[in-house]
Design a protein around this motif. Structure first.
Motif, short mmCIF file in Angstrom:
data_model
loop_
_atom_site.label_atom_id
_atom_site.label_comp_id
_atom_site.label_asym_id
_atom_site.label_seq_id
_atom_site.Cartn_x
_atom_site.Cartn_y
_atom_site.Cartn_z
N SER A 92 0.96 -1.28 0.00
CA SER A 92 0.06 -0.06 0.05
C SER A 92 0.80 1.23 -0.10
O SER A 92 1.90 1.50 0.66
CB SER A 92 -0.61 0.00 1.23
OG SER A 92 -1.36 1.16 1.36
N ASP A 93 0.52 2.25 -0.87
CA ASP A 93 1.26 3.55 -0.83
C ASP A 93 1.33 4.16 0.62
O ASP A 93 2.31 4.79 0.75
CB ASP A 93 0.28 4.51 -1.57
CG ASP A 93 1.08 5.62 -1.94
OD1 ASP A 93 2.28 5.72 -2.24
OD2 ASP A 93 0.51 6.83 -1.68
N LEU A 94 0.37 4.01 1.55
CA LEU A 94 0.36 4.59 2.89
C LEU A 94 1.62 3.86 3.73
O LEU A 94 2.32 4.52 4.43
CB LEU A 94 -1.02 4.56 3.46
CG LEU A 94 -0.86 5.13 4.84
CD1 LEU A 94 -0.70 6.66 4.91
CD2 LEU A 94 -2.21 4.82 5.57
N LEU A 95 1.67 2.73 3.43
CA LEU A 95 2.72 1.95 4.29
C LEU A 95 4.21 2.32 3.76
O LEU A 95 5.11 2.50 4.34
CB LEU A 95 2.33 0.32 4.36
CG LEU A 95 1.22 -0.05 5.04
CD1 LEU A 95 1.13 -1.54 4.64
CD2 LEU A 95 1.39 0.11 6.50
N LEU A 138 8.98 3.53 4.73
CA LEU A 138 10.15 3.55 3.86
C LEU A 138 10.86 5.07 3.48
O LEU A 138 11.87 5.39 3.64
CB LEU A 138 10.00 2.78 2.65
CG LEU A 138 11.08 2.57 1.81
CD1 LEU A 138 12.20 1.68 2.30
CD2 LEU A 138 10.81 1.91 0.25
N PHE A 139 9.77 5.70 2.63
CA PHE A 139 9.98 6.99 2.16
C PHE A 139 10.38 8.07 3.35
O PHE A 139 11.38 8.82 3.03
CB PHE A 139 8.99 7.51 1.09
CG PHE A 139 9.26 8.82 0.62
CD1 PHE A 139 10.22 9.10 -0.18
CD2 PHE A 139 8.36 10.03 1.25
CE1 PHE A 139 10.40 10.24 -0.72
CE2 PHE A 139 8.73 11.24 0.47
CZ PHE A 139 9.82 11.53 -0.38
N THR A 140 9.61 8.22 4.06
CA THR A 140 9.43 9.34 5.31
C THR A 140 10.74 9.11 5.93
O THR A 140 11.60 10.12 6.38
CB THR A 140 8.56 9.42 6.16
OG1 THR A 140 7.16 9.44 5.41
CG2 THR A 140 8.53 10.45 7.18
N PRO A 141 11.31 7.96 6.56
CA PRO A 141 12.54 7.74 7.38
C PRO A 141 13.74 8.16 6.42
O PRO A 141 14.54 8.67 6.85
CB PRO A 141 12.49 6.36 7.63
CG PRO A 141 11.09 6.02 8.06
CD PRO A 141 10.42 6.72 6.80
N LEU A 142 13.46 7.78 5.09
CA LEU A 142 14.78 7.76 4.19
C LEU A 142 15.01 9.34 3.80
O LEU A 142 16.23 9.65 3.83
CB LEU A 142 14.60 6.98 2.90
CG LEU A 142 14.82 5.44 3.09
CD1 LEU A 142 14.59 4.88 1.99
CD2 LEU A 142 16.31 5.13 3.87
N PHE A 143 13.85 10.08 3.69
CA PHE A 143 14.08 11.15 3.07
C PHE A 143 14.42 12.32 4.27
O PHE A 143 15.12 13.17 4.37
CB PHE A 143 12.47 11.94 2.92
CG PHE A 143 12.58 13.16 2.67
CD1 PHE A 143 13.11 13.87 1.23
CD2 PHE A 143 11.84 14.30 3.31
CE1 PHE A 143 13.14 15.04 0.91
CE2 PHE A 143 12.32 15.43 2.93
CZ PHE A 143 12.54 16.02 1.82
N LEU A 144 14.06 11.74 5.46
CA LEU A 144 14.49 12.54 6.81
C LEU A 144 15.87 12.40 7.26
O LEU A 144 16.64 13.08 7.47
CB LEU A 144 13.69 12.03 8.11
CG LEU A 144 12.35 12.69 8.20
CD1 LEU A 144 11.46 12.10 9.33
CD2 LEU A 144 12.26 14.04 8.09
#
Length: 109
Positions: free
Chosen positions: A1-4, A9-15
């Motif tokens: 799912s996009d939300l998962l 994945l995306f938010t921690p890597l971006f941070l």
């Protein structure tokens, strides 16, 4: 799912990317991405982002909203050549807004 994927994945890597880029910039370490993002052209374009945000909607209405475009041009302006004209018009209007109004010291007073 996009939300998962976004949440785990995306938010921690971006941070992690933002924090490491900030640490490199503060420490003065050489970072190729920071050097690219801090180039004069990209910094100037970033300064132009607010005027682009302001003018793209009304100009888009003139080019693409059926009622307005039909009254002005006789048709909705579709196709790559009209999109290039739209981008050039938005860019020119944003530059004029930035130089003639936002950076004008007489307006600020």
């Amino acid at each position: 799912s996009d939300l998962l994927v976004r949440g785990f994945l995306f938010t921690p890597l971006f941070l992690k990317f933002v924090v490491s880029a900030h640490r490199n910039a503060v420490a003065g370490a050489w970072d190729p991405l920071s050097k690219i993002l801090s180039s004069k052209a990209l910094v100037w374009l970033g300064g132009l982002s607010f005027p682009i945000f302001i003018v793209h909607g009304p100009i888009g209405q003139v080019f693409y909203k059926k009622l307005i475009a039909t009254k002005l041009w006789g048709q909705v302006l579709m196709g790559p050549e009209y999109f290039a004209l739209y981008l050039a018009t938005v860019f020119l209007a944003a530059v004029l807004l930035q130089n003639g109004f936002l950076q004008n010291k007489a307006v600020g007073n």
